[in-house]
Enzyme design. Structure first.
Site, PDB file in Angstrom:
ATOM      1  N   HIS A  77     -37.099  60.640   5.470  1.00 49.98           N
ATOM      2  CA  HIS A  77     -36.093  61.630   5.850  1.00 49.98           C
ATOM      3  C   HIS A  77     -36.754  62.479   6.930  1.00 49.98           C
ATOM      4  O   HIS A  77     -37.928  62.838   6.813  1.00 49.98           O
ATOM      5  CB  HIS A  77     -35.705  62.530   4.670  1.00 49.98           C
ATOM      6  CG  HIS A  77     -34.947  63.748   5.104  1.00 49.98           C
ATOM      7  ND1 HIS A  77     -33.606  63.713   5.435  1.00 49.98           N
ATOM      8  CD2 HIS A  77     -35.357  65.023   5.306  1.00 49.98           C
ATOM      9  CE1 HIS A  77     -33.223  64.925   5.803  1.00 49.98           C
ATOM     10  NE2 HIS A  77     -34.260  65.730   5.734  1.00 49.98           N
ATOM     11  N   CYS A 126     -30.061  60.586   8.692  1.00 50.87           N
ATOM     12  CA  CYS A 126     -30.821  61.732   9.197  1.00 50.87           C
ATOM     13  C   CYS A 126     -31.752  61.336  10.335  1.00 50.87           C
ATOM     14  O   CYS A 126     -31.968  62.113  11.263  1.00 50.87           O
ATOM     15  CB  CYS A 126     -31.613  62.376   8.060  1.00 50.87           C
ATOM     16  SG  CYS A 126     -32.780  61.236   7.276  1.00 50.87           S
TER      17      CYS A 126
END
Length: 161
Positions: free
Chosen positions: A37, A108
């Site tokens: 992430h 993301c």
């Protein structure tokens, strides 16, 4: 006149908390170091994209993931804050609405890549953006999709309120 420049950093988190590194060889047949992430830290905030809130912002390291496992310095942006916010707002209403989130194909890391290029002309490391395709190319990759699809990061707020 006040300076409009700001450092730009990529905050990298392993949402598997080390499990990918420990188990990937046995499960996927190849070693992966993490399930990544990322968020972009600029103008004193961390900006990221998720399936719950779309584009969100928080204090650097302020998501439920805690502190990043790696911080990558991309340099300095000269994009004025108001131009950046206009760009972010446009993305939030088009490309990065919450319902457009997909962990493997529109996530993301895609957002961080686009933001990094807008702010600095540099990209985030390709081992991060290529990971979904690397996993999906394994025999086991398709079988883990429901588990991976359920993962998302929370802990921010809309930067537009």
């Amino acid at each position: 006149m006040e300076s409009t420049s700001s450092p730009v950093k990529v905050y990298v988190y392993d949402i598997s908390m080390g499990m990918a590194r420990a188990l990937s060889q046995g499960i996927l047949g190849r070693q992966i170091d993490g399930i990544w992430h990322t968020g972009i830290v600029v103008y004193g905030q961390e900006y990221f994209f998720g399936g719950t809130g779309g584009i969100e912002a928080c204090a650097p390291g302020g998501t439920v993931l805690g502190q990043p496992s790696e911080v990558i310095d991309l340099g300095i942006t000269e994009i004025p804050f108001d131009v950046f916010m206009d760009f972010l707002h446009e993305l939030s209403e088009t490309t990065y609405r919450p319902e457009k989130y997909h962990l493997f194909h529109h996530n993301c890391n895609n957002f961080s890549s686009e933001l990094a290029q807008f702010l600095t002309g540099k990209d985030i490391p390709c081992h991060i953006t290529s990971l979904p395709q690397e996993v999906l190319s394994t025999p086991f990759g398709a079988m883990i999709q429901p588990f991976v699809d359920a993962m998302h990061v929370q802990g921010g707020h809309s930067p537009f309120q």
